[in-house]
Design a protein around this motif. Structure first.
Motif, PDB file in Angstrom:
ATOM      1  N   PRO A  41       0.835  -1.209   0.000  1.00  0.00           N
ATOM      2  CA  PRO A  41       0.000   0.000   0.000  1.00  0.00           C
ATOM      3  C   PRO A  41       0.870   1.260   0.000  1.00  0.00           C
ATOM      4  O   PRO A  41       1.954   1.286   0.585  1.00  0.00           O
ATOM      5  CB  PRO A  41      -0.806  -0.121   1.296  1.00  0.00           C
ATOM      6  N   ARG A  42       0.364   2.308  -0.645  1.00  0.00           N
ATOM      7  CA  ARG A  42       1.097   3.565  -0.695  1.00  0.00           C
ATOM      8  C   ARG A  42       0.929   4.329   0.607  1.00  0.00           C
ATOM      9  O   ARG A  42      -0.186   4.448   1.139  1.00  0.00           O
ATOM     10  CB  ARG A  42       0.627   4.411  -1.885  1.00  0.00           C
ATOM     11  N   THR A  43       2.032   4.875   1.100  1.00  0.00           N
ATOM     12  CA  THR A  43       2.008   5.682   2.316  1.00  0.00           C
ATOM     13  C   THR A  43       2.626   7.038   2.017  1.00  0.00           C
ATOM     14  O   THR A  43       3.247   7.244   0.966  1.00  0.00           O
ATOM     15  CB  THR A  43       2.794   4.994   3.442  1.00  0.00           C
ATOM     16  N   ALA A  44       2.450   7.976   2.927  1.00  0.00           N
ATOM     17  CA  ALA A  44       3.012   9.311   2.742  1.00  0.00           C
ATOM     18  C   ALA A  44       4.535   9.240   2.712  1.00  0.00           C
ATOM     19  O   ALA A  44       5.156   8.384   3.347  1.00  0.00           O
ATOM     20  CB  ALA A  44       2.540  10.227   3.870  1.00  0.00           C
ATOM     21  N   THR A  45       5.135  10.171   1.985  1.00  0.00           N
ATOM     22  CA  THR A  45       6.593  10.215   1.909  1.00  0.00           C
ATOM     23  C   THR A  45       7.154  10.814   3.185  1.00  0.00           C
ATOM     24  O   THR A  45       6.439  11.415   3.990  1.00  0.00           O
ATOM     25  CB  THR A  45       7.053  11.066   0.717  1.00  0.00           C
ATOM     26  N   ALA A  46       8.449  10.660   3.357  1.00  0.00           N
ATOM     27  CA  ALA A  46       9.126  11.296   4.493  1.00  0.00           C
ATOM     28  C   ALA A  46       9.107  12.801   4.298  1.00  0.00           C
ATOM     29  O   ALA A  46       9.006  13.311   3.181  1.00  0.00           O
ATOM     30  CB  ALA A  46      10.561  10.787   4.582  1.00  0.00           C
ATOM     31  N   GLY A  47       9.194  13.531   5.386  1.00  0.00           N
ATOM     32  CA  GLY A  47       9.215  14.983   5.287  1.00  0.00           C
ATOM     33  C   GLY A  47       8.884  15.616   6.625  1.00  0.00           C
ATOM     34  O   GLY A  47       8.455  14.946   7.571  1.00  0.00           O
ATOM     35  N   SER A  56       6.234  16.569   3.658  1.00  0.00           N
ATOM     36  CA  SER A  56       5.757  15.223   3.365  1.00  0.00           C
ATOM     37  C   SER A  56       4.647  15.310   2.317  1.00  0.00           C
ATOM     38  O   SER A  56       3.850  16.250   2.315  1.00  0.00           O
ATOM     39  CB  SER A  56       5.234  14.564   4.638  1.00  0.00           C
ATOM     40  N   GLN A  57       4.611  14.332   1.414  1.00  0.00           N
ATOM     41  CA  GLN A  57       3.590  14.292   0.365  1.00  0.00           C
ATOM     42  C   GLN A  57       2.730  13.052   0.530  1.00  0.00           C
ATOM     43  O   GLN A  57       3.237  11.947   0.746  1.00  0.00           O
ATOM     44  CB  GLN A  57       4.246  14.287  -1.018  1.00  0.00           C
ATOM     45  N   THR A  58       1.418  13.245   0.415  1.00  0.00           N
ATOM     46  CA  THR A  58       0.471  12.132   0.477  1.00  0.00           C
ATOM     47  C   THR A  58      -0.158  11.922  -0.899  1.00  0.00           C
ATOM     48  O   THR A  58      -0.113  12.809  -1.764  1.00  0.00           O
ATOM     49  CB  THR A  58      -0.632  12.407   1.512  1.00  0.00           C
ATOM     50  N   PHE A  59      -0.774  10.755  -1.103  1.00  0.00           N
ATOM     51  CA  PHE A  59      -1.317  10.375  -2.409  1.00  0.00           C
ATOM     52  C   PHE A  59      -2.813  10.125  -2.305  1.00  0.00           C
ATOM     53  O   PHE A  59      -3.279   9.480  -1.355  1.00  0.00           O
ATOM     54  CB  PHE A  59      -0.616   9.129  -2.932  1.00  0.00           C
ATOM     55  N   GLN A  60      -3.556  10.638  -3.285  1.00  0.00           N
ATOM     56  CA  GLN A  60      -4.995  10.417  -3.386  1.00  0.00           C
ATOM     57  C   GLN A  60      -5.282   9.559  -4.610  1.00  0.00           C
ATOM     58  O   GLN A  60      -5.012   9.972  -5.746  1.00  0.00           O
ATOM     59  CB  GLN A  60      -5.746  11.749  -3.492  1.00  0.00           C
ATOM     60  N   THR A  61      -5.798   8.375  -4.390  1.00  0.00           N
ATOM     61  CA  THR A  61      -6.054   7.438  -5.478  1.00  0.00           C
ATOM     62  C   THR A  61      -7.374   7.756  -6.158  1.00  0.00           C
ATOM     63  O   THR A  61      -8.370   8.049  -5.503  1.00  0.00           O
ATOM     64  CB  THR A  61      -6.082   5.993  -4.942  1.00  0.00           C
ATOM     65  N   LEU A 290      -0.765  14.627  -3.877  1.00  0.00           N
ATOM     66  CA  LEU A 290      -0.586  14.282  -5.285  1.00  0.00           C
ATOM     67  C   LEU A 290      -1.646  13.264  -5.710  1.00  0.00           C
ATOM     68  O   LEU A 290      -1.924  12.306  -4.982  1.00  0.00           O
ATOM     69  CB  LEU A 290       0.806  13.688  -5.522  1.00  0.00           C
ATOM     70  N   PRO A 291      -2.253  13.458  -6.886  1.00  0.00           N
ATOM     71  CA  PRO A 291      -3.235  12.482  -7.367  1.00  0.00           C
ATOM     72  C   PRO A 291      -2.536  11.274  -7.987  1.00  0.00           C
ATOM     73  O   PRO A 291      -1.465  11.398  -8.586  1.00  0.00           O
ATOM     74  CB  PRO A 291      -4.006  13.269  -8.425  1.00  0.00           C
TER      75      PRO A 291
END
Length: 503
Positions: A41-47, A56-61, A290-291
């Motif tokens: 599963p995708r998780t938020a990046t470090a930051g 930190s960057q998070t992803f919206q599917t 980020l989408p």
């Protein structure tokens, strides 16, 4: 009544035949089951923090990609530059004209659905030899003939070969359209990356200049101590070499900056000597969200995948064309006209003539060319299917690579930030120790070099994080469906790309 019934039956048969089209029908391929970008599963990046390149960057599917995705960097100068490029880039304009040409080719193929009509007028002056009897009804040996003729022809599309040719030409136009979208996406991505690259290079130049100034200050201190006998000649020479080494990196950085700005100018569609805004890293805002499109959405979003789909449709239609070329065909023609001896007799009764004809053609032997043409078309269809599968895999790989880069480059930036913080603290300690005589010039030189390398690595890592976000949008298709890159209004696109009306 029997004749009427037979004629009606024959006409009905032609209509039924004209309603079918030989060859395989195109069906949009589905995404193979189980395909995804990552197994975990995708998780938020470090930051950390709320601003800068370290957030930190998070992803919206499943979120749609905006057409003007570059605006997420919140840089007005960048936004204006991209709009200028979309309006002026010569490569994009060439592709737009090429798309119009491809649509016209589809309409050329569509002309085969209509009857043809041409007119001719042939005035002649004739003399008959006295060996023969006079030809005209006025028994003269010298006479005029003025012939006005209409030629009407029609080839019923019995097997759908013409419709398949229209379909193939339309698919080729679709290929051209998505190549245009790919060109626009590449141009936008290259331009955004060029502005980020310029900002990164400027930061590296500023860091190098600061380090040179610091090294020169250290050199001045060593020279004073050397005069007092508290530092050796070797210490001074080593520091001189360190300053010269840093100064030698500046021309290379300035060259990269100049070439990057030249690239930006060409992408915008202007000469390299044209004025352009300057870009710095602090002018950019890294998007915190980020989408990420679903893998199945890539089949519609990626221009290269859509072009590969259109290639399958074109190849499929060409199979139908090849099959239709091997079947019997009918050509209908009519030749109404009028032949008179003097111009004043035109439109008088009794001078008209006409011919109505129907020709049935069945290819029998062409050296096997028609058979081999069909086999070639089927092979091309198989090739297009395999190329499509490879294109889909490559598209999914691009997104997966972008997601991996976002993760690991965020980790790298954190590590580089920690290294820079540590070397900055170490350099401050070395400066204090050198003033107190508690550290050697060699220790000071090593601390400066470590700090210089850490600062340059940090600046490069910051630029990389912005570029990673650009790469993700590019790999997801860039939202072309939410903007108009074709250089014409939607009404003009519909008229050229959909209609087959011959005017």
């Amino acid at each position: 009544m029997n004749r009427l019934l037979k004629g009606s039956t024959a006409l009905l048969g032609l209509v039924v035949l004209a309603g079918c089209a030989v060859g395989p029908d195109f069906h949009k391929p589905d995404l193979p089951k189980g395909m995804d970008y990552q197994s975990a599963p995708r998780t938020a990046t470090a930051g950390h923090g709320g601003t800068g390149a370290g957030v930190s960057q998070t992803f919206q599917t499943g979120v749609d990609i905006p057409g003007k995705w570059w605006e997420i960097f919140q840089n007005p100068s960048l936004n204006a530059l991209v709009e200028q490029a979309l309006a002026n880039n010569q490569s994009l304009k060439a592709m737009q004209t090429g798309l119009k040409s491809a649509w016209e080719q589809r309409r050329i193929e569509g002309a085969g659905l209509y009857p043809t009509l041409s007119a001719s007028f042939n005035p002649t002056r004739n003399k008959t030899s006295r060996v023969y009897s006079p030809v005209p009804n006025n028994n003269t040996w010298l006479y005029n003939v003025h012939t006005a003729q209409l030629t009407v022809g029609y080839v019923p599309d019995l097997w759908g070969g013409t419709r398949r040719a229209i379909e193939a030409a339309g698919a080729q136009a679709e290929i051209q359209k998505f190549q245009l979208e790919a060109t626009a996406l590449t141009m936008i991505s290259d331009l955004v990356n060029a502005t980020i690259e310029e900002a990164s290079i400027r930061a590296q130049i500023a860091a190098t200049q600061d380090l040179i100034a610091s090294q020169k200050s250290t050199l001045a201190l060593i020279m004073k101590r050397q005069k007092l006998g508290d530092a050796s000649q070797q210490d001074m020479v080593s520091q001189l070499a360190s300053v010269a080494q840093l100064e030698a990196t500046l021309p290379g950085l300035n060259l990269q900056l100049a070439q990057t700005r030249d690239q930006m100018a060409v992408l915008v569609g202007v000469a390299p000597n044209s004025p352009l805004p300057e870009f710095r890293l602090e002018q950019f805002t890294l998007p915190q969200t980020l989408p990420v499109s679903l893998p199945s959405d890539l089949l519609n979003q990626r221009p290269d995948v859509r072009a590969a789909q259109a290639q399958i449709q074109s190849a499929s239609a060409q199979v139908g064309v090849a099959i239709a070329n091997r079947l019997p065909n009918v050509q209908l023609s009519a030749l109404p006209g009028q032949a008179v001896g003097t111009m004043s007799d035109f439109f008088k009764p009794g001078y008209g003539n006409w011919t109505i004809a129907a020709t049935v053609m069945q290819p029998i032997f062409q050296g096997g060319s028609l058979l081999h043409a069909e086999r070639q078309a089927r092979d091309n269809l198989m090739q297009a299917n395999e190329t499509y599968k490879a294109t889909v895999l490559s598209a999914i790989q691009d997104v997966a690579d972008s997601l991996h880069a976002l993760d690991f480059d965020a980790d790298a930036l954190q590590a580089n930030q920690s290294a820079y913080d540590a070397t900055t603290q170490s350099l401050k300690i070395a400066h204090a120790q050198l003033r107190l005589g508690d550290a050697s010039e060699l220790m000071m030189l090593q601390a400066q070099q470590a700090n210089a390398q850490a600062r340059l690595a940090l600046v490069q890592a910051q630029g990389t994080r912005y570029s990673d976000s650009v790469a993700l949008f590019q790999s997801l298709g860039g939202g072309w469906w939410n903007r108009n890159d074709l250089g014409m209004t939607p009404a003009a696109q519909k008229a050229l790309g959909k209609s087959l009306v011959p005017w």
